[in-house]
Design a protein around this motif. Structure first.
Motif, PDB file in Angstrom:
ATOM      1  N   LYS A   1      16.419 -20.302 -51.177  1.00  0.00           N
ATOM      2  CA  LYS A   1      15.284 -21.224 -51.328  1.00  0.00           C
ATOM      3  C   LYS A   1      14.283 -20.748 -52.377  1.00  0.00           C
ATOM      4  O   LYS A   1      13.489 -21.551 -52.882  1.00  0.00           O
ATOM      5  CB  LYS A   1      14.584 -21.385 -49.983  1.00  0.00           C
ATOM      6  N   ALA A   2      14.291 -19.441 -52.670  1.00  0.00           N
ATOM      7  CA  ALA A   2      13.325 -18.913 -53.652  1.00  0.00           C
ATOM      8  C   ALA A   2      13.916 -17.660 -54.294  1.00  0.00           C
ATOM      9  O   ALA A   2      13.337 -16.571 -54.227  1.00  0.00           O
ATOM     10  CB  ALA A   2      11.996 -18.610 -52.970  1.00  0.00           C
ATOM     11  N   TRP A   3      15.083 -17.816 -54.922  1.00  0.00           N
ATOM     12  CA  TRP A   3      15.870 -16.682 -55.390  1.00  0.00           C
ATOM     13  C   TRP A   3      15.094 -15.779 -56.345  1.00  0.00           C
ATOM     14  O   TRP A   3      15.238 -14.551 -56.310  1.00  0.00           O
ATOM     15  CB  TRP A   3      17.140 -17.188 -56.069  1.00  0.00           C
ATOM     16  N   TRP A   4      14.241 -16.358 -57.199  1.00  0.00           N
ATOM     17  CA  TRP A   4      13.575 -15.570 -58.230  1.00  0.00           C
ATOM     18  C   TRP A   4      12.126 -15.230 -57.874  1.00  0.00           C
ATOM     19  O   TRP A   4      11.390 -14.698 -58.707  1.00  0.00           O
ATOM     20  CB  TRP A   4      13.620 -16.299 -59.574  1.00  0.00           C
ATOM     21  N   SER A   5      11.716 -15.498 -56.662  1.00  0.00           N
ATOM     22  CA  SER A   5      10.363 -15.121 -56.254  1.00  0.00           C
ATOM     23  C   SER A   5      10.260 -13.605 -56.167  1.00  0.00           C
ATOM     24  O   SER A   5      11.255 -12.895 -55.979  1.00  0.00           O
ATOM     25  CB  SER A   5      10.010 -15.739 -54.910  1.00  0.00           C
ATOM     26  N   SER A   6       9.052 -13.082 -56.290  1.00  0.00           N
ATOM     27  CA  SER A   6       8.872 -11.626 -56.277  1.00  0.00           C
ATOM     28  C   SER A   6       9.305 -11.031 -54.937  1.00  0.00           C
ATOM     29  O   SER A   6       9.911  -9.949 -54.896  1.00  0.00           O
ATOM     30  CB  SER A   6       7.410 -11.285 -56.557  1.00  0.00           C
TER      31      SER A   6
ATOM     32  N   VAL B   1      11.640 -12.142 -52.848  1.00  0.00           N
ATOM     33  CA  VAL B   1      13.105 -12.132 -52.738  1.00  0.00           C
ATOM     34  C   VAL B   1      13.693 -11.085 -53.677  1.00  0.00           C
ATOM     35  O   VAL B   1      14.651 -10.375 -53.311  1.00  0.00           O
ATOM     36  CB  VAL B   1      13.672 -13.536 -53.012  1.00  0.00           C
ATOM     37  N   ARG B   2      13.139 -10.963 -54.874  1.00  0.00           N
ATOM     38  CA  ARG B   2      13.634  -9.931 -55.795  1.00  0.00           C
ATOM     39  C   ARG B   2      13.459  -8.544 -55.192  1.00  0.00           C
ATOM     40  O   ARG B   2      14.346  -7.690 -55.285  1.00  0.00           O
ATOM     41  CB  ARG B   2      12.908 -10.027 -57.146  1.00  0.00           C
ATOM     42  N   ASP B   3      12.332  -8.313 -54.542  1.00  0.00           N
ATOM     43  CA  ASP B   3      12.095  -7.013 -53.908  1.00  0.00           C
ATOM     44  C   ASP B   3      13.078  -6.770 -52.761  1.00  0.00           C
ATOM     45  O   ASP B   3      13.580  -5.653 -52.592  1.00  0.00           O
ATOM     46  CB  ASP B   3      10.657  -6.935 -53.385  1.00  0.00           C
ATOM     47  N   GLU B   4      13.353  -7.807 -51.989  1.00  0.00           N
ATOM     48  CA  GLU B   4      14.280  -7.657 -50.873  1.00  0.00           C
ATOM     49  C   GLU B   4      15.703  -7.409 -51.367  1.00  0.00           C
ATOM     50  O   GLU B   4      16.437  -6.590 -50.787  1.00  0.00           O
ATOM     51  CB  GLU B   4      14.234  -8.893 -49.979  1.00  0.00           C
ATOM     52  N   ARG B   5      16.096  -8.090 -52.433  1.00  0.00           N
ATOM     53  CA  ARG B   5      17.439  -7.864 -52.995  1.00  0.00           C
ATOM     54  C   ARG B   5      17.554  -6.460 -53.557  1.00  0.00           C
ATOM     55  O   ARG B   5      18.587  -5.797 -53.401  1.00  0.00           O
ATOM     56  CB  ARG B   5      17.736  -8.905 -54.087  1.00  0.00           C
ATOM     57  N   LYS B   6      16.484  -5.980 -54.167  1.00  0.00           N
ATOM     58  CA  LYS B   6      16.496  -4.612 -54.701  1.00  0.00           C
ATOM     59  C   LYS B   6      16.625  -3.595 -53.575  1.00  0.00           C
ATOM     60  O   LYS B   6      17.383  -2.634 -53.667  1.00  0.00           O
ATOM     61  CB  LYS B   6      15.214  -4.359 -55.503  1.00  0.00           C
TER      62      LYS B   6
END
Length: 320
Positions: free
Chosen positions: A64-69, A71-76
């Motif tokens: 739903k918000a793949w490029w949000s900060s 989500v980016r932090d969680e993926r990292k």
């Protein structure tokens, strides 16, 4: 041996995975199993005594918000968590591109299905070792076979779901509710639903047998439908929304369960409760109910079971 299992969803598929974890624990000395799973289903791997760490992923929420900060932090953080441990075997038991993406981030020899066996064949390109498992087999058998090929053993015996802990609390739930049947009459898709009058005939048979009725509902729309279905039955109630562990405890104490083809119906069977599954928009050929008590997987895609067939199965389940 450090092992990473990748299977993120869905509820029923994760339940079908559990016997493979029991097999690995039995056949691989010193196995230490970590499991990557979708956050909303993270309770399921934690139930198995041989799973050491549950690693959460949030594909459904992230999309739903793949490029949000955030989500980016969680993926990292997930990427760093996967790379933090060197595994002897990384086993993708989902064979989708989204699971292969997770597998590639982990350190270790990567195993998965070959091109002809994978649901998404492109996923097979990301593995170091590929295994052939016939697609037509039942899901529990297929997962056990894949694990056996990855670790060099042949699965045998009845499937062990590793859910014995719930049998110990079943008596507590039974005392709290008296004798009861759990019903799952709702689904996210209208083509899965079974006629109201047929459900009410089943309810009448269960009440005659002395069972209180406990209906499950995943949201307010399903709860409204469930309340309508039981409006003529005094010893029936819609159970408040609960987490998966609480639902498993409820199921473990039930005399039987009757439900549409859903993850919770498969969980009931895995818990060893007499369980009847009603199939209408899906087929039980590859995903029948599996458990060590009475089970009946009734109907098929486009051919729902009749009221009489389900009532006959209810009679057998009550006897069990």
């Amino acid at each position: 041996m450090r092992i990473l299992i990748v299977r993120t969803s869905s509820l029923g598929d994760l339940v079908h995975m559990l016997p493979a974890m029991s097999d690995i624990a039995r056949h691989v000395p010193g196995a230490r199993i970590d499991w990557v799973v979708e956050e909303s289903f993270a309770e399921i791997p934690s139930w198995h005594p041989s799973v050491e760490n549950v690693i959460k992923v949030a594909h459904r929420r992230w999309r739903k918000a793949w490029w949000s900060s955030q989500v980016r932090d969680e993926r990292k953080a997930l990427r760093e968590r996967l790379r933090d441990t060197r595994y002897d075997v990384v086993l993708d038991m989902q064979a989708l591109l989204k699971s292969a993406w997770l597998v590639r981030q982990a350190h270790g020899v990567k195993h998965g299905l070959d091109w002809k066996s994978a649901r998404e064949p492109l996923a097979s390109l990301f593995y170091d070792v590929r295994h052939k498992v016939e697609f037509w087999q039942q899901a529990v058998v297929r997962q056990r076979e894949l694990a056996g090929l990855a670790f060099g053993y042949t699965p045998s015996g009845a499937p062990d779901f590793g859910l014995q802990r719930f049998a110990r609390v079943a008596g507590v739930e039974a005392e709290a509710y008296s004798e009861y049947a759990v019903i799952m009459p709702s689904a996210s898709r209208a083509d899965k639903l079974w006629p109201e009058r047929d459900w009410q005939a089943v309810f009448g048979r269960l009440v005659e047998a002395g069972c209180c009725l406990r209906l499950l509902a995943g949201n307010e729309e399903e709860a409204t439908r469930a309340r309508h279905l039981i409006s003529d039955f005094e010893t029936a109630e819609v159970v408040p929304r609960m987490d998966l562990t609480a639902i498993a405890r409820l199921l473990a104490g039930a005399r039987l369960m009757v439900g549409l083809d859903s993850g919770l119906t498969h969980l009931s069977a895995a818990l060893g409760r007499p369980t009847i599954g009603i199939y209408r928009a899906s087929t039980p050929v590859r995903t029948p109910l599996v458990g060590d008590s009475y089970t009946a997987s009734l109907g098929d895609r486009g051919a729902p079971p009749s009221r009489e067939v389900v009532l006959a199965a209810v009679g057998q389940a009550l006897a069990a």
